[in-house]
Design a protein around this motif. Structure first.
Motif, PDB file in Angstrom:
ATOM      1  N   ARG A   3       0.851  -1.184   0.000  1.00 10.13           N
ATOM      2  CA  ARG A   3       0.000   0.000   0.000  1.00 10.13           C
ATOM      3  C   ARG A   3       0.891   1.240   0.000  1.00 10.13           C
ATOM      4  NH1 ARG A   3      -4.591   1.530  -0.493  1.00 10.13           N
ATOM      5  NH2 ARG A   3      -5.961   2.789   0.753  1.00 10.13           N
ATOM      6  N   VAL A   4       0.504   2.228  -0.814  1.00 10.30           N
ATOM      7  CA  VAL A   4       1.247   3.485  -0.855  1.00 10.30           C
ATOM      8  C   VAL A   4       1.132   4.157   0.504  1.00 10.30           C
ATOM      9  CG1 VAL A   4       1.290   5.789  -1.859  1.00 10.30           C
ATOM     10  CG2 VAL A   4       0.958   3.817  -3.326  1.00 10.30           C
ATOM     11  N   GLY A   5       2.239   4.714   0.975  1.00 13.95           N
ATOM     12  CA  GLY A   5       2.256   5.399   2.264  1.00 13.95           C
ATOM     13  C   GLY A   5       3.454   4.936   3.071  1.00 13.95           C
ATOM     14  N   GLY A   6       3.747   5.614   4.165  1.00 11.30           N
ATOM     15  CA  GLY A   6       4.891   5.235   4.992  1.00 11.30           C
ATOM     16  C   GLY A   6       6.174   5.340   4.193  1.00 11.30           C
ATOM     17  N   GLN A   7       6.903   4.239   4.096  1.00 15.53           N
ATOM     18  CA  GLN A   7       8.178   4.231   3.385  1.00 15.53           C
ATOM     19  C   GLN A   7       8.028   3.861   1.908  1.00 15.53           C
ATOM     20  OE1 GLN A   7      11.059   5.230   4.798  1.00 15.53           O
ATOM     21  NE2 GLN A   7       9.764   5.714   6.558  1.00 15.53           N
ATOM     22  N   VAL A   8       6.778   3.703   1.435  1.00 20.55           N
ATOM     23  CA  VAL A   8       6.548   3.330   0.046  1.00 20.55           C
ATOM     24  C   VAL A   8       6.294   4.594  -0.768  1.00 20.55           C
ATOM     25  CG1 VAL A   8       5.115   2.000  -1.533  1.00 20.55           C
ATOM     26  CG2 VAL A   8       5.602   1.124   0.738  1.00 20.55           C
ATOM     27  N   GLN A   9       7.014   4.725  -1.849  1.00 21.24           N
ATOM     28  CA  GLN A   9       6.921   5.898  -2.710  1.00 21.24           C
ATOM     29  C   GLN A   9       5.616   5.879  -3.506  1.00 21.24           C
ATOM     30  OE1 GLN A   9      10.333   6.276  -5.204  1.00 21.24           O
ATOM     31  NE2 GLN A   9       9.209   7.386  -6.762  1.00 21.24           N
ATOM     32  N   GLN A  10       5.009   7.052  -3.668  1.00 19.08           N
ATOM     33  CA  GLN A  10       3.799   7.191  -4.481  1.00 19.08           C
ATOM     34  C   GLN A  10       4.110   6.751  -5.917  1.00 19.08           C
ATOM     35  OE1 GLN A  10       0.726   8.471  -3.498  1.00 19.08           O
ATOM     36  NE2 GLN A  10      -0.112   8.215  -5.521  1.00 19.08           N
ATOM     37  N   GLU A  82       2.925  -5.049  -7.026  1.00 17.99           N
ATOM     38  CA  GLU A  82       1.599  -4.458  -7.150  1.00 17.99           C
ATOM     39  C   GLU A  82       1.428  -3.436  -6.037  1.00 17.99           C
ATOM     40  OE1 GLU A  82      -1.166  -7.696  -6.845  1.00 17.99           O
ATOM     41  OE2 GLU A  82      -1.320  -7.848  -9.011  1.00 17.99           O
ATOM     42  N   VAL A  83       0.683  -2.373  -6.338  1.00 14.75           N
ATOM     43  CA  VAL A  83       0.455  -1.321  -5.358  1.00 14.75           C
ATOM     44  C   VAL A  83      -1.041  -1.055  -5.262  1.00 14.75           C
ATOM     45  CG1 VAL A  83       0.860   1.110  -4.808  1.00 14.75           C
ATOM     46  CG2 VAL A  83       2.669  -0.232  -5.868  1.00 14.75           C
TER      47      VAL A  83
END
Length: 95
Positions: A3-10, A82-83
């Motif tokens: 899921r996008v958010g936290g340490q995951v880039q948009q 996958e995001v």
């Protein structure tokens, strides 16, 4: 899937065709936001799309437009993943 958010880039949008304003919605002067839950595949295409909220006259146009959107693939540890993300499609009547 992540899921996008936290340490995951948009996810980076590469192509974003605009939705066609439904004539009936325009005639009725309906505007607003259609919120969608989407899964962006490993290759950057929209895999799954689900309506969270939005006016019924605007939903179909939003779905048709977002299905054509293309993203740069998201990588985690040098592997495409996958995001899952939320997409807002704004419908605004011009004055």
């Amino acid at each position: 899937r992540i899921r996008v958010g936290g340490q995951v880039q948009q996810a980076r949008l590469l192509s974003q065709p605009k939705p066609l304003y439904p004539p009936l919605a325009k005639q009725a002067r309906i505007s607003g936001v259609v919120r969608l839950e989407a899964v962006i595949s490993r290759n950057g295409t929209i895999d799954q799309l689900k309506v969270i909220q939005g006016h019924p006259l605007l939903v179909q146009a939003a779905l048709e437009a977002v299905r054509q959107w293309r993203y740069q693939p998201t990588y985690l540890n040098n592997e495409p993943v996958e995001v899952s993300t939320t997409i807002d499609v704004n419908f605004t009547l011009s004055q």
